[in-house]
Design a protein around this motif. Structure first.
Motif, PDB file in Angstrom:
ATOM      1  N   LEU A  72       3.297   0.196   7.458  1.00 23.89           N
ATOM      2  CA  LEU A  72       4.339   1.070   6.874  1.00 23.89           C
ATOM      3  C   LEU A  72       3.878   2.416   6.775  1.00 23.89           C
ATOM      4  CD1 LEU A  72       5.135  -1.193   3.740  1.00 23.89           C
ATOM      5  CD2 LEU A  72       6.386  -1.341   5.956  1.00 23.89           C
ATOM      6  N   LEU A  73       2.609   2.597   7.315  1.00 17.76           N
ATOM      7  CA  LEU A  73       2.118   4.048   7.128  1.00 17.76           C
ATOM      8  C   LEU A  73       2.637   4.782   8.253  1.00 17.76           C
ATOM      9  CD1 LEU A  73      -1.575   3.458   6.116  1.00 17.76           C
ATOM     10  CD2 LEU A  73       0.414   3.648   4.743  1.00 17.76           C
ATOM     11  N   GLY A  74       2.745   6.074   8.251  1.00 17.67           N
ATOM     12  CA  GLY A  74       2.971   6.876   9.336  1.00 17.67           C
ATOM     13  C   GLY A  74       1.804   7.138  10.449  1.00 17.67           C
ATOM     14  N   SER A  75       1.995   7.678  11.452  1.00 16.97           N
ATOM     15  CA  SER A  75       1.067   7.620  12.669  1.00 16.97           C
ATOM     16  C   SER A  75       0.055   8.490  12.033  1.00 16.97           C
ATOM     17  CB  SER A  75       1.769   8.164  13.882  1.00 16.97           C
ATOM     18  OG  SER A  75       2.314   9.478  13.822  1.00 16.97           O
ATOM     19  N   SER A  76       0.390   9.809  11.691  1.00 13.13           N
ATOM     20  CA  SER A  76      -0.793  10.752  11.015  1.00 13.13           C
ATOM     21  C   SER A  76      -1.804  10.296  10.126  1.00 13.13           C
ATOM     22  CB  SER A  76      -0.187  12.020  10.425  1.00 13.13           C
ATOM     23  OG  SER A  76       0.727  11.659   9.310  1.00 13.13           O
ATOM     24  N   LEU A 134       5.686   5.899   5.255  1.00  8.97           N
ATOM     25  CA  LEU A 134       4.887   6.683   4.346  1.00  8.97           C
ATOM     26  C   LEU A 134       4.219   7.549   5.143  1.00  8.97           C
ATOM     27  CD1 LEU A 134       3.710   3.417   2.369  1.00  8.97           C
ATOM     28  CD2 LEU A 134       5.695   4.926   2.057  1.00  8.97           C
ATOM     29  N   ILE A 135       4.611   8.760   4.753  1.00  7.50           N
ATOM     30  CA  ILE A 135       3.766   9.902   5.621  1.00  7.50           C
ATOM     31  C   ILE A 135       2.435   9.957   4.967  1.00  7.50           C
ATOM     32  CG2 ILE A 135       3.972  12.160   6.484  1.00  7.50           C
ATOM     33  CD1 ILE A 135       6.069  10.371   7.728  1.00  7.50           C
ATOM     34  N   SER A 136       2.277  10.195   3.867  1.00  5.23           N
ATOM     35  CA  SER A 136       1.076  10.571   2.954  1.00  5.23           C
ATOM     36  C   SER A 136       1.230   9.873   1.482  1.00  5.23           C
ATOM     37  CB  SER A 136       0.873  11.957   3.036  1.00  5.23           C
ATOM     38  OG  SER A 136       1.558  12.670   2.309  1.00  5.23           O
ATOM     39  N   GLY A 137       0.067   9.743   1.167  1.00  8.55           N
ATOM     40  CA  GLY A 137      -0.116   9.313  -0.539  1.00  8.55           C
ATOM     41  C   GLY A 137      -1.268   9.895  -1.015  1.00  8.55           C
ATOM     42  N   THR A 138      -1.217  10.441  -2.484  1.00  9.12           N
ATOM     43  CA  THR A 138      -2.174  10.614  -3.339  1.00  9.12           C
ATOM     44  C   THR A 138      -2.113  10.201  -4.600  1.00  9.12           C
ATOM     45  OG1 THR A 138      -1.014  12.626  -4.037  1.00  9.12           O
ATOM     46  CG2 THR A 138      -2.483  13.084  -2.071  1.00  9.12           C
ATOM     47  N   GLY A 139      -3.265   9.818  -5.222  1.00  9.48           N
ATOM     48  CA  GLY A 139      -3.271   9.286  -6.682  1.00  9.48           C
ATOM     49  C   GLY A 139      -4.245   9.707  -7.387  1.00  9.48           C
ATOM     50  N   LYS A 169       4.856  10.639   0.164  1.00 14.94           N
ATOM     51  CA  LYS A 169       5.681  11.392   1.155  1.00 14.94           C
ATOM     52  C   LYS A 169       6.398  10.387   1.748  1.00 14.94           C
ATOM     53  CE  LYS A 169       4.982  15.602  -0.724  1.00 14.94           C
ATOM     54  NZ  LYS A 169       6.030  16.442  -1.193  1.00 14.94           N
ATOM     55  N   VAL A 170       7.528  10.289   2.081  1.00 15.95           N
ATOM     56  CA  VAL A 170       8.287   9.412   2.609  1.00 15.95           C
ATOM     57  C   VAL A 170       9.218  10.090   3.526  1.00 15.95           C
ATOM     58  CG1 VAL A 170       9.913   7.359   3.018  1.00 15.95           C
ATOM     59  CG2 VAL A 170       8.147   7.635   1.191  1.00 15.95           C
ATOM     60  N   GLY A 171       9.381   9.914   4.861  1.00 18.34           N
ATOM     61  CA  GLY A 171      10.083  10.354   5.898  1.00 18.34           C
ATOM     62  C   GLY A 171      10.178   9.808   6.936  1.00 18.34           C
ATOM     63  N   TYR A 172      11.098  10.322   7.948  1.00 18.55           N
ATOM     64  CA  TYR A 172      11.188   9.752   9.383  1.00 18.55           C
ATOM     65  C   TYR A 172      10.579  10.253  10.335  1.00 18.55           C
ATOM     66  CZ  TYR A 172      16.049   8.057   7.874  1.00 18.55           C
ATOM     67  OH  TYR A 172      16.815   7.490   7.109  1.00 18.55           O
ATOM     68  N   GLU A 173      10.068   8.991  11.167  1.00 19.57           N
ATOM     69  CA  GLU A 173       9.128   9.355  12.342  1.00 19.57           C
ATOM     70  C   GLU A 173       9.645   8.430  13.405  1.00 19.57           C
ATOM     71  OE1 GLU A 173       4.888   7.725  12.942  1.00 19.57           O
ATOM     72  OE2 GLU A 173       4.552   9.446  11.877  1.00 19.57           O
ATOM     73  N   GLN A 212      -2.182   6.876   9.674  1.00 23.51           N
ATOM     74  CA  GLN A 212      -2.997   5.844  10.407  1.00 23.51           C
ATOM     75  C   GLN A 212      -4.063   6.622  11.368  1.00 23.51           C
ATOM     76  OE1 GLN A 212      -0.376   3.096  12.612  1.00 23.51           O
ATOM     77  NE2 GLN A 212       0.272   2.239  10.719  1.00 23.51           N
ATOM     78  N   LEU A 213      -3.765   7.752  11.875  1.00 25.57           N
ATOM     79  CA  LEU A 213      -4.887   8.263  12.577  1.00 25.57           C
ATOM     80  C   LEU A 213      -6.182   8.912  12.052  1.00 25.57           C
ATOM     81  CD1 LEU A 213      -5.009   9.655  15.497  1.00 25.57           C
ATOM     82  CD2 LEU A 213      -4.144  11.723  14.870  1.00 25.57           C
ATOM     83  N   ASN A 214      -5.817   9.105  10.853  1.00 33.00           N
ATOM     84  CA  ASN A 214      -6.898   9.500   9.996  1.00 33.00           C
ATOM     85  C   ASN A 214      -7.578   8.309   9.346  1.00 33.00           C
ATOM     86  OD1 ASN A 214      -6.844  12.375  10.492  1.00 33.00           O
ATOM     87  ND2 ASN A 214      -4.837  12.571   9.111  1.00 33.00           N
ATOM     88  N   THR A 215      -6.850   7.120   9.355  1.00 31.12           N
ATOM     89  CA  THR A 215      -7.408   5.939   8.402  1.00 31.12           C
ATOM     90  C   THR A 215      -7.481   4.793   9.320  1.00 31.12           C
ATOM     91  OG1 THR A 215      -6.680   7.023   6.349  1.00 31.12           O
ATOM     92  CG2 THR A 215      -7.259   4.661   6.382  1.00 31.12           C
ATOM     93  N   SER A 216      -8.712   4.160   9.653  1.00 27.31           N
ATOM     94  CA  SER A 216      -8.376   3.115  10.626  1.00 27.31           C
ATOM     95  C   SER A 216      -7.883   1.754   9.632  1.00 27.31           C
ATOM     96  CB  SER A 216      -9.730   2.556  11.252  1.00 27.31           C
ATOM     97  OG  SER A 216     -10.508   2.286  10.358  1.00 27.31           O
TER      98      SER A 216
END
Length: 375
Positions: A292-296, A366-371, A356-360, A298-302
């Motif tokens: 469900l994660l966006g490519s960016s 899910l483009i990014s997430g912070t908590g 942040k949720v957006g189209y890809e 996933q690119l930064n998190t295996s």
């Protein structure tokens, strides 16, 4: 001396006779016992069976992956359906796709595909849609020989009012119901108490004790909580024939704006996507959550890093969720409680998380997430 010799012969003969008798007794008795189940093995098998029995949460999570939302652009209607074979064929109601042969199909992870109606009945409220791109998704198991009984617990899954993959529970409250709606004949329908609404049409009715589809949710009363489902066993020959030999032309059917015509907003979909993400984490389905994660992201998190980050997380409960929209990007704010294993004990932490949720590539991710932890 002679008497001792005779006694010795008799003793030897007796031993031989007893030996021969024992041999035949054992050779007859032992094989006869081989078919008798060991009570120890039976207890082990029973214990194993209990452990393999799925919880309601597990059944819901697995079922949702094969339930789809159907959107008909021509009429603006929304309905539901479910994958029933390995060709990407989806069972739904005929009234959901009436008036069209092309639809949009949205999966649980919000991926969208074009589907073609390959079968539609004018008498029975059943239709079949084919989406070749999803033939790798596991179809739902069908109850082909078990008729539900009054009181059996069931799940109704679909997209009521455009809220994708909504689950309601109830029981079988009646069987063998027959009636007519518009020109569709409903025969031997199951009556159930799980609440359904416009948009549920075409979704599966799941028998909780087996986790299998027993019917296609098709209608509900305007007053009270009474729904009706077409038995899956009654329509399998029809949909199987369409699957093997798709219709070359569909029957001409009138369509009009109906109660199933509810469009789902981007805010609803974004909220659902975050809820589905946490549901996957809760069920330890990390592969699905990672998808469900966006490519960016996933690119930064295996995947290995992602999975390791949640291995000590137990159940996750969403306390609050709301959205803010900016253009085609939706920010989803959540307050959650999460059980976490630390130093051989389980503690509960409260978090505020922002996604942040957006189209890809035309897919919502899910483009990014912070908590941060809420003290």
């Amino acid at each position: 001396m002679k008497s001792k010799w005779i006694t010795s012969i008799l003793s030897t003969t007796l031993i031989w006779v007893l030996g021969v008798l024992s041999f035949f007794l054992i050779s007859d008795w032992v094989p006869a016992q081989l078919h008798i189940e060991s009570s120890i093995l039976t207890e082990i098998d029973a214990s194993k069976e209990d452990k393999e029995e799925k919880s309601v949460k597990e059944i819901i999570h697995q079922t949702q992956k094969s339930v789809v939302m159907i959107e008909v652009e021509r009429t603006g209607s929304v309905g539901s359906g479910f994958i029933y074979n390995n060709q990407g064929d989806i069972i739904t109601n005929a009234h959901v796709v009436a008036g069209t042969d092309e639809v949009k199909v949205k999966l649980a992870d919000t991926r969208e595909y074009d589907g073609t109606v390959i079968g539609m009945s004018t008498d029975t409220d059943i239709a079949l849609i084919r989406v070749p791109d999803i033939k790798d998704i596991e179809p739902l198991p069908l109850a082909k020989d078990y008729p539900p009984e009054l009181g059996d617990e069931v799940l109704a899954i679909g997209s009521p009012l455009g809220y994708q993959n909504t689950v309601t529970t109830g029981i079988i409250s009646g069987v063998d119901r027959s009636f007519e709606i518009d020109h569709y004949q409903y025969e031997n329908a199951y009556q159930f108490s799980a609440p359904i609404a416009p948009g549920n049409s075409g979704g599966p009715l799941i028998l909780i004790k087996s986790g299998k589809v027993i019917g296609i949710n098709s209608a509900a009363t305007e007053v009270g909580t009474i729904g009706f489902s077409i038995p899956i066993i009654d329509i399998l020959p029809l949909v199987t024939s369409w699957s093997e030999t798709p219709m070359t032309s569909l029957p001409s059917m009138e369509y009009s704006v109906n109660e199933d015509q509810i469009a789902s907003s981007i805010e609803n979909i974004a909220t659902y996507l975050v809820q589905y993400f946490y549901d996957s984490i809760d069920q330890q389905d990390y592969v699905n959550a990672y998808s469900l994660l966006g490519s960016s992201w996933q690119l930064n998190t295996s995947y290995e890093q992602f999975r390791e980050g949640y291995l000590n997380t137990g159940s996750v409960i969403i306390d609050d969720i709301y959205t803010r929209t900016e253009g085609e990007t939706v920010t989803v704010f959540t307050i959650i409680h999460a059980e976490e294993r630390q130093d051989k004990e389980v503690i509960t932490e409260k978090y505020q998380v922002e996604y942040k949720v957006g189209y890809e590539n035309d897919q919502l991710k899910l483009i990014s997430g912070t908590g941060e932890i809420i003290e």
